[in-house]
Design a protein around this motif. Structure first.
Motif, PDB file in Angstrom:
ATOM      1  N   ILE A   1      33.183  26.638  36.439  1.00 11.55           N
ATOM      2  CA  ILE A   1      32.610  27.933  36.063  1.00 11.55           C
ATOM      3  C   ILE A   1      32.763  28.217  34.579  1.00 11.55           C
ATOM      4  CG2 ILE A   1      32.949  28.989  38.328  1.00 11.55           C
ATOM      5  CD1 ILE A   1      35.475  30.391  37.091  1.00 11.55           C
ATOM      6  N   GLU A   2      31.991  29.208  34.158  1.00 10.33           N
ATOM      7  CA  GLU A   2      32.123  29.803  32.831  1.00 10.33           C
ATOM      8  C   GLU A   2      32.404  31.294  33.057  1.00 10.33           C
ATOM      9  OE1 GLU A   2      29.411  29.716  28.942  1.00 10.33           O
ATOM     10  OE2 GLU A   2      28.407  30.646  30.662  1.00 10.33           O
ATOM     11  N   VAL A   3      33.440  31.795  32.438  1.00  3.14           N
ATOM     12  CA  VAL A   3      33.776  33.215  32.561  1.00  3.14           C
ATOM     13  C   VAL A   3      32.810  34.009  31.688  1.00  3.14           C
ATOM     14  CG1 VAL A   3      35.543  34.954  32.057  1.00  3.14           C
ATOM     15  CG2 VAL A   3      36.170  32.807  33.184  1.00  3.14           C
ATOM     16  N   THR A   4      32.266  35.088  32.261  1.00  2.00           N
ATOM     17  CA  THR A   4      31.251  35.880  31.559  1.00  2.00           C
ATOM     18  C   THR A   4      31.661  37.326  31.319  1.00  2.00           C
ATOM     19  OG1 THR A   4      30.154  36.411  33.651  1.00  2.00           O
ATOM     20  CG2 THR A   4      29.373  34.446  32.452  1.00  2.00           C
ATOM     21  N   GLY A   5      32.798  37.761  31.871  1.00  5.04           N
ATOM     22  CA  GLY A   5      33.205  39.142  31.666  1.00  5.04           C
ATOM     23  C   GLY A   5      34.392  39.516  32.528  1.00  5.04           C
ATOM     24  N   LEU A   6      34.723  40.787  32.484  1.00  2.28           N
ATOM     25  CA  LEU A   6      35.880  41.324  33.182  1.00  2.28           C
ATOM     26  C   LEU A   6      35.443  42.269  34.302  1.00  2.28           C
ATOM     27  CD1 LEU A   6      39.006  41.772  33.294  1.00  2.28           C
ATOM     28  CD2 LEU A   6      38.644  43.651  31.667  1.00  2.28           C
ATOM     29  N   VAL A   7      35.873  41.972  35.540  1.00  4.41           N
ATOM     30  CA  VAL A   7      35.673  42.894  36.659  1.00  4.41           C
ATOM     31  C   VAL A   7      36.711  44.004  36.554  1.00  4.41           C
ATOM     32  CG1 VAL A   7      35.756  43.179  39.174  1.00  4.41           C
ATOM     33  CG2 VAL A   7      34.710  41.121  38.175  1.00  4.41           C
ATOM     34  N   GLY A   8      37.982  43.615  36.311  1.00  5.00           N
ATOM     35  CA  GLY A   8      39.017  44.619  36.159  1.00  5.00           C
ATOM     36  C   GLY A   8      40.421  44.068  36.317  1.00  5.00           C
ATOM     37  N   VAL A   9      41.372  44.988  36.193  1.00  4.52           N
ATOM     38  CA  VAL A   9      42.788  44.679  36.351  1.00  4.52           C
ATOM     39  C   VAL A   9      43.266  45.463  37.567  1.00  4.52           C
ATOM     40  CG1 VAL A   9      45.064  44.760  35.277  1.00  4.52           C
ATOM     41  CG2 VAL A   9      43.025  44.370  33.858  1.00  4.52           C
ATOM     42  N   PHE A  10      43.765  44.737  38.567  1.00  3.83           N
ATOM     43  CA  PHE A  10      44.121  45.317  39.849  1.00  3.83           C
ATOM     44  C   PHE A  10      45.620  45.164  40.075  1.00  3.83           C
ATOM     45  CE2 PHE A  10      39.692  44.317  39.861  1.00  3.83           C
ATOM     46  CZ  PHE A  10      39.089  45.345  40.561  1.00  3.83           C
ATOM     47  N   THR A  11      46.335  46.301  40.135  1.00  2.00           N
ATOM     48  CA  THR A  11      47.793  46.277  40.239  1.00  2.00           C
ATOM     49  C   THR A  11      48.338  47.258  41.270  1.00  2.00           C
ATOM     50  OG1 THR A  11      48.020  47.944  38.503  1.00  2.00           O
ATOM     51  CG2 THR A  11      48.031  45.624  37.796  1.00  2.00           C
ATOM     52  N   THR A  12      47.497  47.791  42.126  1.00  2.00           N
ATOM     53  CA  THR A  12      47.928  48.844  43.035  1.00  2.00           C
ATOM     54  C   THR A  12      49.105  48.428  43.918  1.00  2.00           C
ATOM     55  OG1 THR A  12      47.264  50.366  44.786  1.00  2.00           O
ATOM     56  CG2 THR A  12      46.188  48.213  44.782  1.00  2.00           C
ATOM     57  N   PRO A  13      50.104  49.310  44.071  1.00  2.18           N
ATOM     58  CA  PRO A  13      51.203  49.035  44.997  1.00  2.18           C
ATOM     59  C   PRO A  13      50.772  49.139  46.465  1.00  2.18           C
ATOM     60  CG  PRO A  13      51.557  51.119  43.854  1.00  2.18           C
ATOM     61  CD  PRO A  13      50.324  50.506  43.271  1.00  2.18           C
TER      62      PRO A  13
ATOM     63  N   THR B   1      31.433  48.557  34.435  1.00 11.19           N
ATOM     64  CA  THR B   1      32.627  49.095  33.794  1.00 11.19           C
ATOM     65  C   THR B   1      33.858  48.459  34.397  1.00 11.19           C
ATOM     66  OG1 THR B   1      31.483  51.207  33.474  1.00 11.19           O
ATOM     67  CG2 THR B   1      33.896  51.215  33.264  1.00 11.19           C
ATOM     68  N   PRO B   2      34.718  47.834  33.599  1.00 10.89           N
ATOM     69  CA  PRO B   2      35.920  47.213  34.156  1.00 10.89           C
ATOM     70  C   PRO B   2      36.840  48.251  34.823  1.00 10.89           C
ATOM     71  CG  PRO B   2      35.513  46.381  31.955  1.00 10.89           C
ATOM     72  CD  PRO B   2      34.575  47.538  32.168  1.00 10.89           C
ATOM     73  N   HIS B   3      37.411  47.849  35.937  1.00 12.73           N
ATOM     74  CA  HIS B   3      38.366  48.674  36.679  1.00 12.73           C
ATOM     75  C   HIS B   3      39.763  48.453  36.111  1.00 12.73           C
ATOM     76  CE1 HIS B   3      40.377  50.459  40.180  1.00 12.73           C
ATOM     77  NE2 HIS B   3      41.269  49.518  39.980  1.00 12.73           N
ATOM     78  N   VAL B   4      40.557  49.517  36.052  1.00 14.41           N
ATOM     79  CA  VAL B   4      41.965  49.390  35.675  1.00 14.41           C
ATOM     80  C   VAL B   4      42.778  50.318  36.572  1.00 14.41           C
ATOM     81  CG1 VAL B   4      43.705  49.628  33.864  1.00 14.41           C
ATOM     82  CG2 VAL B   4      41.398  48.879  33.265  1.00 14.41           C
ATOM     83  N   ASP B   5      43.729  49.730  37.333  1.00 19.61           N
ATOM     84  CA  ASP B   5      44.635  50.554  38.146  1.00 19.61           C
ATOM     85  C   ASP B   5      45.609  51.254  37.225  1.00 19.61           C
ATOM     86  OD1 ASP B   5      43.747  50.109  40.750  1.00 19.61           O
ATOM     87  OD2 ASP B   5      44.933  48.285  40.970  1.00 19.61           O
TER      88      ASP B   5
END
Length: 164
Positions: A78-90, A160-164
């Motif tokens: 693969i080739e990375v094309t962008g950011l879906v997000g950062v997922f850290t939920t407890p 829009t990238p997700h950020v927890d």
């Protein structure tokens, strides 16, 4: 007597889930082909469908981790094309068991990336008992853990990238 395999148990919004004993950074990749289909694999340790995901190794970037994990788990380059997000939920913890003994309980710190295929061929591995390209409209036909489905749905429905 053969050693017992490690079993993975994912907990989601479960008040009775064990408390995390560790956190580990990981990358996952939402890979879409030219038709918009999503790359999914079935984990042999829990029989759930997921996107390629794995732990960050020392000396590699999160992008390198996502590329490596996808190739190792599915055979797809693969080739990375962008950011879906950062997922850290407890709300999401992963319990790793060997037999009846709990080895570790991890709260993931996941960076999910958008990617597109650039080569390779779909192949099953020790980490993937099945690998398929799935039309997004058919995702409900696959048993996907809510924490992973959250990443997929976010990546499919917004730029829009997700950020927890």
């Amino acid at each position: 007597m053969s050693p017992k395999k490690t079993r993975r148990v994912d907990h989601w919004q479960d008040p009775d889930a064990p408390k995390p004993t560790s956190r580990k950074p990981s990358a996952s990749v939402l890979v879409r082909d030219e038709s918009g289909r999503v790359l999914l694999l079935r984990r042999p340790d829990n029989d759930l469908w997921t996107i390629p995901t794995g732990g960050l190794k020392k000396g590699e970037t999160i992008t390198e981790c996502g590329i490596r994990e996808c190739r190792e788990e599915t055979g797809v380059n693969i080739e990375v094309t962008g950011l879906v997000g950062v997922f850290t939920t407890p709300d999401h913890v992963i319990e790793y068991r060997k037999g009846e003994k709990v080895k570790e309980v991890r709260q993931p710190v996941n960076v999910c990336l958008h990617a597109r295929p650039v080569g390779g061929e779909l192949t099953t591995t020790d980490e993937a008992s099945a690998v398929r390209w799935i039309d997004p409209g058919d995702l409900d036909k696959y048993e996907i853990h809510p924490a992973l489905r959250r990443r997929i749905d976010h990546g499919l429905n917004t730029d829009t990238p997700h950020v927890d």
